[in-house]
Structures are given as C-alpha cells and as structure tokens.
Motif scaffolding. Structure first.
Motif, PDB file in Angstrom:
ATOM      1  N   THR A   1      13.735  10.569   2.327  1.00 43.28           N
ATOM      2  CA  THR A   1      14.348  11.827   2.746  1.00 43.28           C
ATOM      3  C   THR A   1      15.214  11.623   3.987  1.00 43.28           C
ATOM      4  OG1 THR A   1      12.470  13.060   1.843  1.00 43.28           O
ATOM      5  CG2 THR A   1      13.892  14.213   3.412  1.00 43.28           C
TER       6      THR A   1
ATOM      7  N   ASN B   1      11.106  11.419  -8.630  1.00 43.76           N
ATOM      8  CA  ASN B   1      10.017  12.357  -8.928  1.00 43.76           C
ATOM      9  C   ASN B   1       8.764  11.641  -9.394  1.00 43.76           C
ATOM     10  OD1 ASN B   1      11.415  11.614 -11.282  1.00 43.76           O
ATOM     11  ND2 ASN B   1      10.747  13.431 -12.373  1.00 43.76           N
TER      12      ASN B   1
ATOM     13  N   ALA C   1      18.258  18.241  -1.865  1.00 46.55           N
ATOM     14  CA  ALA C   1      18.914  19.347  -1.161  1.00 46.55           C
ATOM     15  C   ALA C   1      19.045  19.081   0.327  1.00 46.55           C
ATOM     16  CB  ALA C   1      18.123  20.642  -1.391  1.00 46.55           C
ATOM     17  N   VAL C   2      18.127  18.313   0.902  1.00 53.43           N
ATOM     18  CA  VAL C   2      18.184  18.009   2.327  1.00 53.43           C
ATOM     19  C   VAL C   2      19.506  17.344   2.693  1.00 53.43           C
ATOM     20  CG1 VAL C   2      17.218  16.455   4.077  1.00 53.43           C
ATOM     21  CG2 VAL C   2      15.704  17.924   2.760  1.00 53.43           C
TER      22      VAL C   2
ATOM     23  N   LEU D   1      10.163  19.315  -8.129  1.00 53.43           N
ATOM     24  CA  LEU D   1      10.597  20.201  -7.049  1.00 53.43           C
ATOM     25  C   LEU D   1      10.716  19.443  -5.737  1.00 53.43           C
ATOM     26  CD1 LEU D   1       8.533  23.441  -7.799  1.00 53.43           C
ATOM     27  CD2 LEU D   1      11.024  23.235  -7.832  1.00 53.43           C
ATOM     28  N   ALA D   2       9.764  18.560  -5.472  1.00 55.23           N
ATOM     29  CA  ALA D   2       9.805  17.774  -4.236  1.00 55.23           C
ATOM     30  C   ALA D   2      11.016  16.836  -4.228  1.00 55.23           C
ATOM     31  CB  ALA D   2       8.520  16.969  -4.088  1.00 55.23           C
TER      32      ALA D   2
ATOM     33  N   ALA E   1      14.020  18.887  -3.643  1.00 56.02           N
ATOM     34  CA  ALA E   1      14.059  19.334  -2.253  1.00 56.02           C
ATOM     35  C   ALA E   1      14.650  18.253  -1.361  1.00 56.02           C
ATOM     36  CB  ALA E   1      12.661  19.715  -1.779  1.00 56.02           C
ATOM     37  N   SER E   2      14.262  16.992  -1.599  1.00 57.35           N
ATOM     38  CA  SER E   2      14.848  15.895  -0.823  1.00 57.35           C
ATOM     39  C   SER E   2      16.334  15.748  -1.144  1.00 57.35           C
ATOM     40  CB  SER E   2      14.103  14.584  -1.103  1.00 57.35           C
ATOM     41  OG  SER E   2      14.409  14.066  -2.388  1.00 57.35           O
TER      42      SER E   2
ATOM     43  N   PHE F   1      17.024  22.851  -7.212  1.00 47.91           N
ATOM     44  CA  PHE F   1      15.702  23.327  -6.803  1.00 47.91           C
ATOM     45  C   PHE F   1      15.489  24.766  -7.264  1.00 47.91           C
ATOM     46  CE2 PHE F   1      12.861  25.456  -3.858  1.00 47.91           C
ATOM     47  CZ  PHE F   1      11.809  24.568  -3.706  1.00 47.91           C
TER      48      PHE F   1
ATOM     49  N   PHE G   1      20.788  23.357  -3.000  1.00 48.00           N
ATOM     50  CA  PHE G   1      19.513  23.924  -3.416  1.00 48.00           C
ATOM     51  C   PHE G   1      19.554  24.481  -4.840  1.00 48.00           C
ATOM     52  CE2 PHE G   1      18.858  23.832   1.147  1.00 48.00           C
ATOM     53  CZ  PHE G   1      17.511  23.487   1.240  1.00 48.00           C
TER      54      PHE G   1
END
Length: 436
Positions: A126, A47, A68-69, A61-62, A65-66, A390, A387
């Motif tokens: 990512t 982060n 969660a990918v 959050l970003a 998100a990665s 997130f 997720f």
C-alpha cells in the motif's frame, strides 16, 4: 481568466508539435503501463497473495482499497509537481515523475508476499502504491500541458489527444503482459510469474528517460520565464482564484477515469469472481477495448477542434449513460463474444470525453497556473475515480450480486461528466470572447 501571454502565445510548426506530442505520448504510455499493472494485479493477484482473508469479498475489497489509495495520493503529486512545473519548467517535472514511478513499480515486483513476511506485505504494498500515485499525480497534467503549449492553437485538440492514447497503450501493455504470464502453471504464476511485468518497468524506464530528456521546454513557459510572469504560489492561486474551474475539470474527468476502471479493473474481478468466467477472457476483452479506444481518442480529439471539447464531452457522457445497462446485461450472458462486445462498446463510449479532457482542462486555466490547475482538477477527479472499483464491489454485494446496481453507478458518472463538459464549454467560449 486569460492573460496577455495566453492571447499571444508563441507559435510552433506542425512538425515540432507532432514530435513533442509523440514524445509526451510515449512517456505517458510507459507511466500508465506501470500504474495499470497494479489495477490488474489487484483483481487477480493481490487479493489472494497479499490481502489474505477467509472471505474472498473482503480480500477483494481490501485489494481495491489499496488500489484506491494511489488515487488519494495523486492530488499530493499534483500539488508538488504542479508547483515544480509552473515554477521550474514542465520538462524537469516530467523527468522526475517518470523516474519515480518506474522505480516504485519495480520495487512492487520484488516485494515478498503475505506468506513470507505476514502483515508487513500489504502495508508495504500500500505504501508503494501511495508513491505510485504521487508520481502519476504530476504526470498527466504535465504531459498534456507540454503537448498543448507546443501545438498550433487551431490543432490543439488532436495534439492534446495524443498523450491520452498513452492510456490504452498502457492497458495493452499491462493486460498483455499479464495475459502472457497467466499462461504459466498456477504455482509458477503465483510464485514469480506475476512479478515479471512489474520488473519490466526498469528497462522501460530507460526508454522513457531517453525520450523525456530530448523534449524541449515549452516555448510558452520559456516566454513566461523571460517576462517574469510566473506565479510564486501557483497552487494557492489556483485554489483561490479558480476553484470553480477545478470543480468543472474534476467533473468532466470522472467518466474517462472512473468509468474506465469500472469496465476494466472491476469488470475483471466481476467476471472471474462472480460469473466464474475465464481470466483470459476478461483480460482479452480489455485488450480488444484498448485497441478500439485508440481510434476513438484520435478521432474525437480532432472533432474537438470543430465542435469544441466541452460539447464532445457531453456527447460521450450521454452515450455512456445510454449503454450502461446493456453493457452489464451482455456481460451477464457469459457468452464470450458478447462479453468482449460489452466491454469494448462501454470503453469506446467513455473514451469520448477522455479524448478531449486534455484540451478542455488546459483551456480552463491561464498559462502561469496551467500545470497546477490541470493536475489538481484531473487528480481530484482521480480520487473519486479510484474508489469506483471499491464502490462497485460494495454495491454489487449490497444488491445481492445484481449488476443493475453497478450499471447505475456508471450512469451517475456519465451524467456528472456531461454536466462538467457543458459548463466547461460555456467557460471556454466566455474566455474566448473576453480575450478577443
């Protein structure tokens, strides 16, 4: 759903079952170590060094998100390696997955950050996370399938739980590694210290490969091979014939995976970024929780043989729902002892359904579709679970940083898992009756 092969499966000795289950556990622990490193790093490294933003919430959050990918990619791995495992063999698939995740994890440790290569850094990070997810998508289903198919039917609960112990061991190794490098000065940690746990994946890979190559193929799969009972398209058959059971397995898996990341990955971020607690405290809490989780997994794996895995899953879901709000109330006190108690108690409760996930899911599918069915169900649950950090960050921000919103999310996961366990137990009993 049960075939003749399943009603008359070849038996093995307890000694052989223990050896295979232990080998599956060690390999799984090393894979989860690699996978969990990303979650910890997303909370305290990525982060800041890769997803650079003027707003800390946006950066977090970003990073999540990665994170969660990787879960979104896991069903792809489930399809690919489920097909390999049901067509070519469980052992071959597991050797490929452990090699893939070890190499990818080491590459993350070598990746330049945003300051060095700009926007290419988060993009490449990512992408590597996607490959991590594909590898892990084929790992867990194969490990529990191999353990179960080598186990005497009356002792499957304990042997199916042993690969699950790989999760807390992976947590101990990854959190412990980050706890050690966190002792470095801040500049050293940011420049090279955080990379060391990722680079350790290379020697660990050699250990995992040595163990995986010594595992014999499942005797049940060997029998299916001799009798030519393999499915030509196991993934298609699972989705066509057993999609309802996939949904049951997905639901039963949510808490053990999603709840775990809520109380580890998200909790680390919440404790350090929102409550301004020491990073060492939050990492230490996950270490204590992981130690307790080992005992919970072994104990409730055995209880599943007596109570039924679905019933145990229901107990864990109800217990987790009851402690959800108290867990966050204790964390919010900022008292170190209570924070450790909260994380430990929460992880202990959600580990109950995780202990029986292997035995429950493997009994939902016939042998010729088992690797694919178990992998798809578990990893579709993983998509939702990935997720969770997130979603928890988003609802926390939307509620004005009120932790009750996150506790409510944990309750929702608990209820869905209890429902999946109840339906799964009913299906298991119906299959036993029809197979008799």
């Amino acid at each position: 759903m049960r075939s003749a092969a399943m009603r008359d499966e070849p038996r093995v000795t307890d000694a052989e079952a223990r050896r295979i289950a232990f080998a599956a556990f060690v390999g799984t622990a090393l894979e989860w170590y690699d996978y969990f490193l990303y979650g910890t790093a997303a909370s305290i490294v990525f982060n800041r060094l890769y997803f650079v933003s003027g707003d800390p919430v946006v950066a977090t959050l970003a990073a999540f998100a990665s994170f969660a990918v990787g879960f979104v990619a896991r069903p792809i791995g489930a399809v690919i390696f489920g097909h390999v495992g049901d067509r070519r063999g469980r052992r071959a698939s597991l050797i490929i997955t452990v090699t893939m995740i070890g190499v990818v994890t080491a590459l993350i440790g070598l990746l330049p950050d945003f300051a060095a290569i700009g926007v290419a850094a988060p993009i490449l990070l990512t992408l590597l996370r996607v490959f991590q997810g594909i590898a892990v998508g084929g790992e867990w289903g194969g490990a529990v399938t191999l353990a179960v198919e080598h186990a005497p039917p009356e002792r499957r609960g304990r042997y199916a739980a042993l690969p699950q112990v790989g999760s807390p061991i992976g947590t101990l190794l990854s959190s412990g590694a980050f706890a050690l490098v966190s002792l470095l000065p801040a500049d050293a940690f940011d420049s090279w210290g955080w990379r060391l746990p990722f680079l350790a994946a290379i020697p660990l890979l050699f250990v995992a490969l040595y163990l995986r190559r010594r595992i014999e193929e499942s005797p049940l799969f060997t029998e299916l091979l001799q009798q030519q009972e393999r499915s030509s398209s196991p993934v298609v058959e699972v989705l066509r014939r057993s999609f309802g059971r996939v949904l049951v397995g997905l639901s039963a898996s949510l808490l053990g995976v999603g709840g775990f990341y809520l109380l580890t990955t998200f909790a680390i971020s919440y404790g350090t970024e929102t409550l301004h607690l020491p990073r060492s405290l939050m990492l230490g809490a996950t270490l204590v929780a992981a130690v307790v989780e080992i005992a919970i997994l072994l104990a409730f794996g055995r209880l599943a043989e007596r109570w039924g895995p679905g019933n145990v899953c229901v107990v864990g879901g109800v217990a987790s729902a009851l402690v959800a709000f108290p867990v966050f109330w204790l964390i919010d006190t900022k008292n170190p002892a209570l924070v450790v108690l909260a994380i430990t108690a929460g992880v202990a409760c959600l580990s109950v359904p995780y202990a029986v996930a292997g035995s429950l899911l493997t009994e939902l599918f016939p042998p010729q579709l088992r690797y694919s069915g178990v992998s798809i169900a578990f990893n579709l649950g993983g998509v939702v679970s990935g997720f969770v950090p997130f979603a928890a960050t988003a609802v926390l921000a939307a509620s004005g940083k009120q932790s009750w919103s996150v506790a409510l999310l944990l309750v929702g996961l608990s209820v869905l898992t209890a429902l999946g366990g109840a339906i799964g137990e009913r299906l298991r009993i119906e299959d036993d009756v029809s197979a008799a």
